[in-house]
Write an enzyme that holds these catalytic residues in place. Structure first.
Site, mmCIF file in Angstrom:
data_model
loop_
_atom_site.group_PDB
_atom_site.id
_atom_site.type_symbol
_atom_site.label_atom_id
_atom_site.label_comp_id
_atom_site.label_asym_id
_atom_site.label_seq_id
_atom_site.Cartn_x
_atom_site.Cartn_y
_atom_site.Cartn_z
ATOM 1 N N CYS A 205 0.835 -1.206 0.000
ATOM 2 C CA CYS A 205 0.000 0.000 0.000
ATOM 3 C C CYS A 205 0.870 1.257 0.000
ATOM 4 C CB CYS A 205 -0.933 -0.026 1.224
ATOM 5 S SG CYS A 205 -1.793 1.518 1.540
ATOM 6 N N CYS B 165 -0.018 3.910 2.642
ATOM 7 C CA CYS B 165 0.385 3.442 3.974
ATOM 8 C C CYS B 165 1.825 3.840 4.271
ATOM 9 C CB CYS B 165 0.247 1.930 4.075
ATOM 10 S SG CYS B 165 -1.437 1.298 3.894
#
Length: 324
Positions: A87, A90
């Site tokens: 991600c 993230c």
């Protein structure tokens, strides 16, 4: 302390309860507790490091969720960062949260959860996208956001969180005073609220409701007790709510009890407009004591929200239109 938004609190509270109570996770947590605790489980505000991380930044798994998140959140807020290695956002958000946790000096804890390695935690929180960040306090979710917010917004969010909880979670003030080199001052606690909160933590909503009602009987103007009573009543109903309640109510529009149960189930599922509109439509179809019951139930749901919540304001206007 500000009241949690039930659009997050109701559904996430149920998710958290499931995460703690599910036998698989509980068994893993019990097994982990029988082993020596890692340094990250030290008392709030204590310094330490493991694997390059401070004791205020910890990696959490399904096995350690109970000790590292639920138990810690009784002392300081625990901010759960749900992330994955693939991600991109993230990777932008996590370093910001880590810097903020280090700067916090133990006033709050950052709990990092790899959703690929711990999918059940993500499922129990109902995570639909990552990164998702959930704030836990007193064993319950109280706030959440998704996406990689700018660092100034994250700092403001954390500051609001600490301000709202400082008088309720003893570890916040202790960590802040330790950082300033001062001894924490003991604060007297109202034993009536302590008893009620302990009942809530046990899931004994009837005892919590009785305790808050006793405070209100003695102090009718105690807003904290009034708000807490509304939360306890709703949590008891939300725990019993089932998705089938909505189907049953849709099939029986004249069944007042079914409509009330369905509205609770919808609110627990974060379907705020649907819950409010269902009860307002029921008010339009009913009269007399049935109408009064539905109106009182709806007003009780309003009390779960901040007074200036826009959806409550809209629903109040629709209620007035339905009544008059």
């Amino acid at each position: 302390m500000t009241r949690p938004d039930p659009r997050q609190s109701a559904a996430l509270s149920a998710a958290l309860s499931g995460a703690v109570d599910l036998s698989a996770l509980k068994a893993r947590a019990d097994a982990a507790q029988q082993q020596s605790r890692r340094p990250a489980a030290s008392a709030p505000g204590a310094a330490g490091a493991t694997g390059g991380q401070s004791s205020w930044i910890i990696d959490v798994t399904e096995a350690t969720f109970q000790a590292d998140v639920v138990e810690r959140s009784l002392q300081v807020p625990v901010v759960v960062d749900l992330w994955a290695d693939w991600c991109g956002p993230c990777k932008q958000l996590s370093p910001v949260l880590e810097r903020a946790a280090q700067a916090g000096g133990g006033a709050w804890v950052l709990a990092k959860v790899d959703v690929d390695a711990n999918p059940r935690i993500a499922q129990l929180f109902g995570v639909q996208s990552i990164p998702t960040v959930v704030a836990i306090a007193g064993g319950q979710p109280i706030d959440a956001f998704s996406g990689a917010l700018p660092e100034p917004e994250i700092k403001q969010w954390i500051a609001r969180l600490l301000d709202a909880l400082r008088d309720r979670l003893p570890g916040i003030r202790a960590a802040e005073q330790n950082a300033q080199g001062t001894e924490p001052e003991p604060e007297p606690e109202d034993p009536r609220f302590v008893a009620a909160e302990e009942a809530l933590e046990r899931g004994d909503y009837a005892a919590a409701e009785a305790a808050y009602q006793q405070i209100l009987d003695a102090e009718p103007g105690n807003e904290l007790a009034r708000n807490a009573l509304a939360q306890a009543r709703f949590l008891a109903r939300a725990e019993a709510a089932k998705p089938e309640d909505i189907e049953r109510a849709n099939a029986a529009p004249d069944d007042v009890d079914a409509q009330l149960a369905a509205a609770d189930a919808e609110l627990a599922g974060q379907l705020v407009d649907a819950a409010f509109n269902r009860l307002i439509d029921t008010i339009r179809r009913t009269s007399g004591s049935d109408r009064d019951r539905v109106r009182e139930h709806l007003v009780g749901l309003f009390e779960l929200f901040p007074p200036d919540d826009p959806e409550v304001a809209k629903a109040r206007r629709n209620l007035a239109s339905a009544l008059f």
